[in-house]
Enzyme design. Structure first.
Site, PDB file in Angstrom:
ATOM      1  N   HIS A  63       0.840  -1.202   0.000  1.00  0.00           N
ATOM      2  CA  HIS A  63       0.000   0.000   0.000  1.00  0.00           C
ATOM      3  C   HIS A  63       0.880   1.259   0.000  1.00  0.00           C
ATOM      4  O   HIS A  63       0.749   2.128  -0.873  1.00  0.00           O
ATOM      5  CB  HIS A  63      -0.921  -0.016   1.225  1.00  0.00           C
ATOM      6  CG  HIS A  63      -1.809   1.187   1.339  1.00  0.00           C
ATOM      7  ND1 HIS A  63      -3.134   1.160   0.968  1.00  0.00           N
ATOM      8  CD2 HIS A  63      -1.571   2.445   1.762  1.00  0.00           C
ATOM      9  CE1 HIS A  63      -3.668   2.355   1.163  1.00  0.00           C
ATOM     10  NE2 HIS A  63      -2.730   3.151   1.655  1.00  0.00           N
ATOM     11  N   GLU A  64       1.777   1.334   0.966  1.00  0.00           N
ATOM     12  CA  GLU A  64       2.637   2.524   1.064  1.00  0.00           C
ATOM     13  C   GLU A  64       3.563   2.625  -0.146  1.00  0.00           C
ATOM     14  O   GLU A  64       3.866   3.717  -0.615  1.00  0.00           O
ATOM     15  CB  GLU A  64       3.433   2.527   2.369  1.00  0.00           C
ATOM     16  CG  GLU A  64       2.597   2.503   3.656  1.00  0.00           C
ATOM     17  CD  GLU A  64       1.471   3.544   3.724  1.00  0.00           C
ATOM     18  OE1 GLU A  64       1.574   4.587   3.049  1.00  0.00           O
ATOM     19  OE2 GLU A  64       0.475   3.296   4.449  1.00  0.00           O
TER      20      GLU A  64
ATOM     21  N   HIS B 163       1.774   4.405  -2.828  1.00  0.00           N
ATOM     22  CA  HIS B 163       1.891   5.858  -2.638  1.00  0.00           C
ATOM     23  C   HIS B 163       3.293   6.311  -3.065  1.00  0.00           C
ATOM     24  O   HIS B 163       3.466   7.342  -3.719  1.00  0.00           O
ATOM     25  CB  HIS B 163       1.704   6.224  -1.161  1.00  0.00           C
ATOM     26  CG  HIS B 163       0.279   6.189  -0.681  1.00  0.00           C
ATOM     27  ND1 HIS B 163      -0.713   6.943  -1.265  1.00  0.00           N
ATOM     28  CD2 HIS B 163      -0.316   5.519   0.357  1.00  0.00           C
ATOM     29  CE1 HIS B 163      -1.863   6.734  -0.604  1.00  0.00           C
ATOM     30  NE2 HIS B 163      -1.654   5.875   0.372  1.00  0.00           N
TER      31      HIS B 163
ATOM     32  N   GLU C 190      -4.655   7.708  -3.160  1.00  0.00           N
ATOM     33  CA  GLU C 190      -5.123   6.451  -2.581  1.00  0.00           C
ATOM     34  C   GLU C 190      -5.422   5.408  -3.668  1.00  0.00           C
ATOM     35  O   GLU C 190      -5.283   4.206  -3.433  1.00  0.00           O
ATOM     36  CB  GLU C 190      -6.358   6.720  -1.707  1.00  0.00           C
ATOM     37  CG  GLU C 190      -6.748   5.596  -0.772  1.00  0.00           C
ATOM     38  CD  GLU C 190      -5.760   5.324   0.372  1.00  0.00           C
ATOM     39  OE1 GLU C 190      -4.763   6.072   0.522  1.00  0.00           O
ATOM     40  OE2 GLU C 190      -5.983   4.342   1.097  1.00  0.00           O
TER      41      GLU C 190
HETATM   42 CO    CO Z   1      -3.144   5.274   1.880  1.00  0.00          CO
END
Ligand code: CO
Length: 531
Positions: A293-294, A297, A323
Site C-alpha cells: 500500500h505505502e 503511494h 489512494e
Molecule cells: Co493510503
C-alpha cells in the site's frame, strides 16, 4: 505571539502597496511566472524539511525529544504559512496570469498558475484567529479522544466534538461554498469534488456492497484461520517486504522502508521517498500489504517529474488519486492470484515452517478473507467501503447541522446495524475508533473510497491497454503496469482534476460499476456465488 507577528506583517504590507507594485513594475509576465515558480519551489523545499522532521518523529526520534520537536514543527509551519501567504505571491500570480500560455487550458503554465492561485486563496481566506482556535481545540481534543476511546466513554469527548464541528463549520464558511457547507471541506482533500456528486456514486455502491456482504456471510465459507496465525519472524518479513516493494517498482536508491506504529508514506522530495510498516510476528499479511500500500503511494511520489518539483505540475492530483495508487498495488495487484503465482514459492522459502502443507489456493483465500467487523482499519476489501459510507453520511450531516454531536453514537449504531447486520457492542468499536474527527479532519473519509473506485476503473483500463496483466504478474513482471501509471497518472502532475483525469485515461467519468465488477468476480469465486 504568532498573531501579533502576523498583524504587524500585514500592516507593513498594507502601508506599502505602492512600493510593492513598483517592484513588480517592469516585470514581464514571463519574468513574473519564472519568479512565481522559483518562489513556490523554495516553499516546497522548505516544507520538505518539515516532512523529514515529521518522518523522524514517527520512526527514530527518542521519546524525550517530543516537546522540542513540537516546537521545531510549529516554527516550521508558522514560517511556511507566512511564506505561502505573502502579498508578494498575490502580485506574482496576477502578473503571471497575463502570460498567453497561462490563458490556455491545461498547459503547464496554466496549471501552475491556476493551482498556485487556488492554494494561495485557501491559505489567505482563513482568519489567523480561526486557524489558531482550531489548532488549540484539536490538540486538546486529541488527548481527550485517546483517553475516551481507551475508557469507552463518549461523554467526555462529546463537547470537544461539538466544538470542532462548530469551528469547522466556520472554516467552511471562510473558505466558501455553494450547495453544501461540506463541499468546502471536501475541496481541500479532493479539489472540485462535491457532496452531491459523491452521494450519487455512493448510493448505488452502498446497496450493492450490502448485498455482496450478505452473500459472503450466507455462503458459510471461511479460510483456514491457522494460516495467518503462525510463526513469521519479523526480520524475515522485513526482507520479504523489501523484495516485494522493489519488484513492483519502488526504487530503494531513492527511498527506504522503516518501522512505525501507524504506517505512512512520506514523499520528502526528489530522490527521497520514505515508506513505513509494522510487523506482527504471527501474521505476515499486515506488514506485507501495508508495505505494498505505502509502496503504491511511494511509486506515485517517485513518478512525479523532477523537473516540475515544487510546482503543481510536479504534485499529486488529490488524496483520492493518491489512494487509488496505493489500493491498486495493495489490492488489485497484491491480493490477486496472479501475484501469488509468482510470489508464493518465495514466501514458502522465507517461512517454510509456517506454510508447510499450505497450498496456493488456501493462501489466496486466507489473504482475501471477508467478514463484517467493527473496526475500519482491520476490515477487508469487500466490507471496507461500507465503513467509509457510514462516516461520510454522519460527518456531512454534522457539518450541515442535521445531526448533533450528542446523537452520533445512537445514529452510528443504528446505521451500522442496517449496513453490516451487527450490533455495535461499545463506542470504542463504534464512533470512537478513528482519529480523524478529533483532528478536525472532516471531509477526508470519502477520499478512501474514491481511491478504491478510481483504482478499479484505472485498473480495468490498464488491462485493456496492456493485455494479459495476470500473465505478466505471474511472471513477476510489474514494469508494464508501473510504466503505464507513470505515463497516464504520475507525469500529469495536477494537470487535471481527479474526475477529468479519470475521463482522460478511461474515457468515462467515475462509476461504481468497475469496483463492483472486480469485487463480485473475486469474492464470488472465493465464496461460491455468481459474479
Ligand atoms: Co493510503
Amino acid at each position: 505571539m504568532v498573531a501579533a507577528r502576523k498583524k504587524s506583517l500585514s500592516k507593513k504590507s498594507a502601508a506599502k502597496p505602492a512600493k510593492r507594485v513598483a517592484k513588480l513594475k517592469g516585470l514581464t509576465p514571463a519574468q513574473a511566472y519564472k519568479d512565481l515558480i522559483a518562489y513556490w519551489k523554495r516553499l516546497a523545499t522548505f516544507g520538505s524539511v518539515g516532512s523529514l522532521l515529521g518522518w523522524d518523529q514517527r520512526t527514530y526520534m527518542p521519546s524525550g525529544a517530543s516537546s522540542h520537536r513540537a516546537e521545531q514543527l510549529a516554527l516550521m509551519s508558522g514560517m511556511y504559512h507566512e511564506m505561502a501567504t505573502s502579498p508578494h505571491v498575490k502580485d506574482l500570480i496576477a502578473a503571471a496570469g497575463e502570460l498567453p500560455a497561462a490563458k490556455k487550458e491545461d498547459t503547464v503554465e496554466a496549471v501552475n498558475v491556476r493551482e498556485i492561485r487556488r492554494e494561495y486563496g485557501m491559505a489567505t481566506k482563513l482568519p489567523q484567529t480561526l486557524v489558531e482556535e482550531l489548532s488549540r481545540a484539536t490538540s486538546r481534543a486529541y488527548d481527550v479522544w485517546v483517553e475516551a476511546r481507551k475508557q469507552n466513554d463518549f461523554n467526555t469527548f462529546k463537547s470537544h466534538l461539538e466544538t470542532i464541528v462548530g469551528l469547522t463549520r466556520k472554516r467552511a464558511d471562510a473558505l466558501g461554498w455553494k450547495a453544501s457547507r461540506y463541499d468546502a471541506l471536501l475541496d481541500e482533500y479532493e479539489p472540485g469534488a462535491t457532496k452531491a456528486e459523491i452521494e450519487q456514486i455512493f448510493a448505488p455502491l452502498r446497496t450493492e456492497l450490502a448485498q455482496l456482504v450478505g452473500e459472503i456471510v450466507s455462503s458459510g465459507r471461511q479460510p483456514d484461520p491457522k494460516i495467518l496465525n503462525a510463526d513469521y519472524p519479523a526480520a524475515a518479513q522485513e526482507k520479504f517486504c523489501k523484495e516485494a516493494a522493489a519488484q513492483i517498482g519502488f526504487d530503494f536508491n531513492c527511498g527506504r522502508l522503516d518501522t512505525t506504529t501507524h504506517p505512512f508514506c512520506s514523499g520528502v522530495g526528489v530522490g527521497d521517498t520514505r515508506l513505513t510498516t509494522r510487523y506482527n510476528p504471527h501474521d505476515f499479511s499486515g506488514a506485507l500489504f501495508g508495505t505494498l500500500h505505502e509502496a503504491g503511494h511511494g511509486i506515485y511520489d517517485q513518478g512525479l517529474e523532477a523537473k516540475h518539483y515544487g510546482s503543481p505540475m510536479g504534485n499529486s492530483v488529490s488524496l483520492g488519486i493518491h489512494e487509488s495508487q496505493s489500493r491498486m498495488w495493495e489490492n488489485f495487484v497484491g491480493r490477486s492470484l496472479a501475484f501469488w503465482k509468482y510470489f508464493y514459492p518465495k514466501l514458502r522459502e522465507t517461512f517454510p515452517q509456517a506454510l508447510s502443507g499450505v497450498g496456493l489456493d488456501a493462501l489466496y483465500f486466507a489473504i482475501n478473507k471477508s467478514q463484517p467487523s467493527f473496526i475500519r482499519v482491520e476490515s477487508d476489501e469487500a466490507t471496507y467501503n461500507l465503513h467509509i459510507i457510514l462516516r461520510f453520511e454522519l460527518e456531512s450531516a454534522l457539518i450541515e447541522g442535521s445531526l448533533k454531536a450528542a446523537d452520533v453514537p445512537g445514529e452510528w449504531n443504528a446505521r451500522f446495524k442496517k449496513l453490516f447486520g451487527l450490533e455495535v457492542p461499545d463506542n470504542r468499536r463504534g464512533c470512537l475508533q478513528d482519529v480523524h474527527w478529533s483532528g478536525g479532519g472532516i471531509g477526508y473519509f470519502p477520499t478512501y473510497t474514491l481511491g478504491n473506485l478510481y483504482a478499479a476503473q484505472l485498473f480495468e483500463q490498464a488491462r485493456k491497454d496492456l493485455g494479459d496483466l495476470d500473465g505478466q504478474f505471474s511472471a513477476g513482471e510489474f514494469q508494464p503496469l508501473k510504466g503505464w501509471l507513470n505515463q497516464k497518472v504520475h507525469h500529469q502532475g495536477m494537470r487535471f482534476r481527479s474526475n477529468k483525469l479519470c475521463e482522460k485515461v478511461t474515457g468515462k467519468p467515475l462509476d461504481h460499476k468497475y469496483l463492483m465488477r472486480h469485487l463480485r468476480k473475486k469474492f464470488g469465486g472465493l465464496y461460491g456465488f455468481s459474479a
